[in-house]
Design a protein around this motif. Structure first.
Motif, short mmCIF file in Angstrom:
data_model
loop_
_atom_site.label_atom_id
_atom_site.label_comp_id
_atom_site.label_asym_id
_atom_site.label_seq_id
_atom_site.Cartn_x
_atom_site.Cartn_y
_atom_site.Cartn_z
N MET A 99 0.84 -1.21 0.00
CA MET A 99 0.00 0.00 0.00
C MET A 99 0.87 1.26 0.00
O MET A 99 0.57 2.23 -0.68
N ALA A 100 1.95 1.24 0.78
CA ALA A 100 2.86 2.40 0.79
C ALA A 100 3.44 2.59 -0.61
O ALA A 100 3.53 3.71 -1.12
N ASN A 101 3.81 1.47 -1.26
CA ASN A 101 4.43 1.54 -2.60
C ASN A 101 3.42 1.82 -3.71
O ASN A 101 3.80 1.88 -4.88
N SER A 102 2.13 1.96 -3.37
CA SER A 102 1.14 2.21 -4.44
C SER A 102 1.30 3.64 -4.98
O SER A 102 0.69 4.00 -5.98
N GLY A 103 2.09 4.44 -4.31
CA GLY A 103 2.34 5.81 -4.79
C GLY A 103 3.76 6.22 -4.47
O GLY A 103 4.64 5.38 -4.29
N GLU A 104 3.92 7.53 -4.34
CA GLU A 104 5.24 8.08 -4.05
C GLU A 104 5.60 7.84 -2.58
O GLU A 104 4.71 7.82 -1.73
N GLY A 131 8.04 24.81 9.59
CA GLY A 131 8.25 23.63 10.43
C GLY A 131 7.03 22.75 10.62
O GLY A 131 7.08 21.77 11.37
N ILE A 132 5.93 23.06 9.93
CA ILE A 132 4.74 22.20 10.09
C ILE A 132 3.82 22.35 8.88
O ILE A 132 3.64 23.45 8.34
N SER A 133 3.25 21.22 8.46
CA SER A 133 2.15 21.26 7.50
C SER A 133 1.21 20.12 7.84
O SER A 133 1.65 19.02 8.19
N MET A 134 -0.08 20.39 7.80
CA MET A 134 -1.09 19.35 8.07
C MET A 134 -2.05 19.33 6.90
O MET A 134 -2.71 20.33 6.61
N ILE A 135 -2.11 18.17 6.24
CA ILE A 135 -2.91 18.06 5.02
C ILE A 135 -3.73 16.78 5.06
O ILE A 135 -3.62 15.99 6.01
N THR A 136 -4.52 16.56 4.03
CA THR A 136 -5.21 15.27 3.95
C THR A 136 -4.42 14.37 3.01
O THR A 136 -3.42 14.80 2.43
N GLN A 137 -4.88 13.14 2.92
CA GLN A 137 -4.16 12.18 2.09
C GLN A 137 -4.20 12.69 0.66
O GLN A 137 -5.24 12.68 0.02
N THR A 138 -3.06 13.16 0.22
CA THR A 138 -3.07 13.97 -0.96
C THR A 138 -2.35 13.30 -2.11
O THR A 138 -1.55 12.40 -1.89
N GLY A 139 -2.65 13.75 -3.32
CA GLY A 139 -1.92 13.34 -4.51
C GLY A 139 -1.62 11.87 -4.52
O GLY A 139 -2.50 11.02 -4.39
N ASN A 140 -0.37 11.60 -4.58
CA ASN A 140 0.05 10.24 -4.85
C ASN A 140 0.68 9.56 -3.63
O ASN A 140 1.53 8.71 -3.78
#
Ligand code: URA
Length: 437
Positions: A65-70, A150-159
């Motif tokens: 699953m980790a390897n399904s994208g970048e 020093g921080i970024s909070m995002i959703t499951q993004t792109g690839n």
């Protein structure tokens, strides 16, 4: 060459046989690309849910699953990134408080959060309740933001772990959430893909968690620690109580407001214990202090001197959010109707079942029942008491925030029914255990 076939893979798992690494990779690649259909993936997920997976299958699933994208490599930034994730809960606003707090102490934070799943809330939905806040940004912007503040909070993004994104929402719609291999692979694939070298996991236990007892929570923890080891990511699991909602507020705006108050120093006791325990281990893994008690003091100091709330404002601004809402929480949209639920007798609060409260908050519109549902950020439930508190007859137990009179009536009735009041003494523990191996 071996020819693989999804029907045979489903059949194998249905018949309780072990899947090979190749078969798992075939499923993940095919489902990510769309050559394997939702109905086939549903059948396989249900078979995994019912028949489980061996530790080796679970690890192979996580890595596939980790390897399904970048896979991001944050190492090259020259700093130790420590990621945090929760296995899910009700009223869980820990990330909103903890991550700006540790970032204010110099731990770089690259956080990819999920959306609400089942009766549990999601940090990405909560962040989006801040007007303008963008959770869906490019990976380049994500990295740039971290470099800048020093921080970024995002959703499951792109690839990043796209297989998990698809599987996560499919599981939610086919009643396949509460499964150790599926939760472990979902969380660890995201954590591996988002590049942090060290991981602190909040493994929730109890009525409002996916793990209902300590034994299952330990099994899930050990599985994730093992996957972390194989992927070269040191992982610590902190087992926390999720029998009652965390803090007082359940619902998106309401939880963001509670988190802002916490960052300004007003933290409910349970939230404080969980934030400090997780934060102290994050500092330790980042090589910023080995002594857990001293680390907790450092965290408290950055709440007191306002560095944590300032970091939160910086985060919001950097992601396009309107900081004036953080400075003045009365600007958040309010539900039109606020009803009070009163205690029908006096005594002590014995039980505020988190799952029921989470389900009622969802019913009010704070979460999604169907994948495409639109969340109403203004609605939810704010408790006025916690388990162990004394209550007088007629005192307020909870406030219901809603835009629908009929729903308000039903929720008031149901809440009164599910909250237990009695005479017994209750001993509440918020942190159960810390597992490192
Ligand atoms: N959080 C996740 O990211 N995945 C799950 O399956 C459960 C909680």
């Amino acid at each position: 060459m071996e020819i693989l076939n999804i029907l045979e893979i489903i059949e194998k798992k249905r018949d309780k046989k072990e899947l090979t690494k190749k078969e798992i990779e075939y499923f993940i690649q095919g489902y990510t690309k769309g050559t394997i259909k939702d109905y086939q993936a549903s059948a396989l997920l249900m078979a995994i849910y019912l028949n489980g997976m061996t530790p080796e299958e679970t690890t192979n699933l996580s890595i596939a699953m980790a390897n399904s994208g970048e896979i991001l490599d944050l190492n090259k930034e020259g700093k130790i990134f420590v990621d945090k994730h929760s296995t899910g809960g009700v009223g869980d606003k820990v990330s909103l408080i903890l991550l700006p707090l540790v970032a204010s102490l110099g731990v770089p934070v690259a956080k990819m959060s999920g959306r609400g799943l089942g009766f549990t809330g999601g940090t990405a939905d909560k962040l989006e309740s801040i007007p303008g806040y963008k959770t869906e940004i490019s990976i380049e912007e994500f990295i740039k933001n971290i470099e800048k503040i020093g921080i970024s909070m995002i959703t499951q993004t792109g690839n990043l772990a796209p297989a998990d994104k698809k599987i996560y929402s499919l599981r939610d719609s086919i009643a396949c959430v509460e499964s150790i291999p599926l939760i472990a692979s979902s969380i660890m694939s995201k954590k591996i893909a988002s590049g942090a070298q060290k991981i602190v996991l909040d493994v929730t236990v109890g009525d409002g968690a996916f793990m209902k007892n300590l034994q299952d929570a330990k099994k899930l923890s050990k599985t994730m620690i093992e996957i972390g080891k194989l992927a070269g990511r040191e992982t610590v699991c902190i087992l926390t109580n999720m029998d009652e909602p965390l803090g007082y507020a359940v619902g998106n705006n309401l939880e963001v407001i509670e988190a802002i108050k916490a960052l300004n120093g007003q933290m409910p006791e349970d939230v404080k214990e969980v934030v400090l325990e997780l934060g102290a281990y994050m500092l330790k893994l980042a090589n910023l202090g080995d002594n857990i008690d001293q680390n907790k003091e450092k965290l408290l100091e950055n709440i007191k001197n306002k560095k944590a709330i300032e970091k939160f404002k910086e985060l919001v601004q950097n992601q396009g959010g309107d900081v004036s809402y953080i400075e003045d929480t009365s600007k958040f949209e309010k539900a039109k109707i606020v009803k009070e639920v009163k205690a029908s007798k006096c005594g002590k609060l014995l039980n505020i079942p988190a799952k029921e409260i989470g389900k009622l908050a969802c019913f009010l519109g704070a979460g999604r029942i169907n994948k495409e549902d639109i969340i109403d950020n203004s609605v939810g439930i704010v408790l006025n008491k916690k388990v162990g508190d004394k209550v007088e007859k007629g005192e307020t137990l909870a406030y219901i925030y809603t835009n629908d009179e009929k729903k308000a009536e039903k929720v008031c009735e149901d809440i009164e029914e599910v909250i237990e009041i009695g005479e017994e003494n209750v001993n509440v523990k918020y942190i159960y255990e810390v597992l490192t191996e």
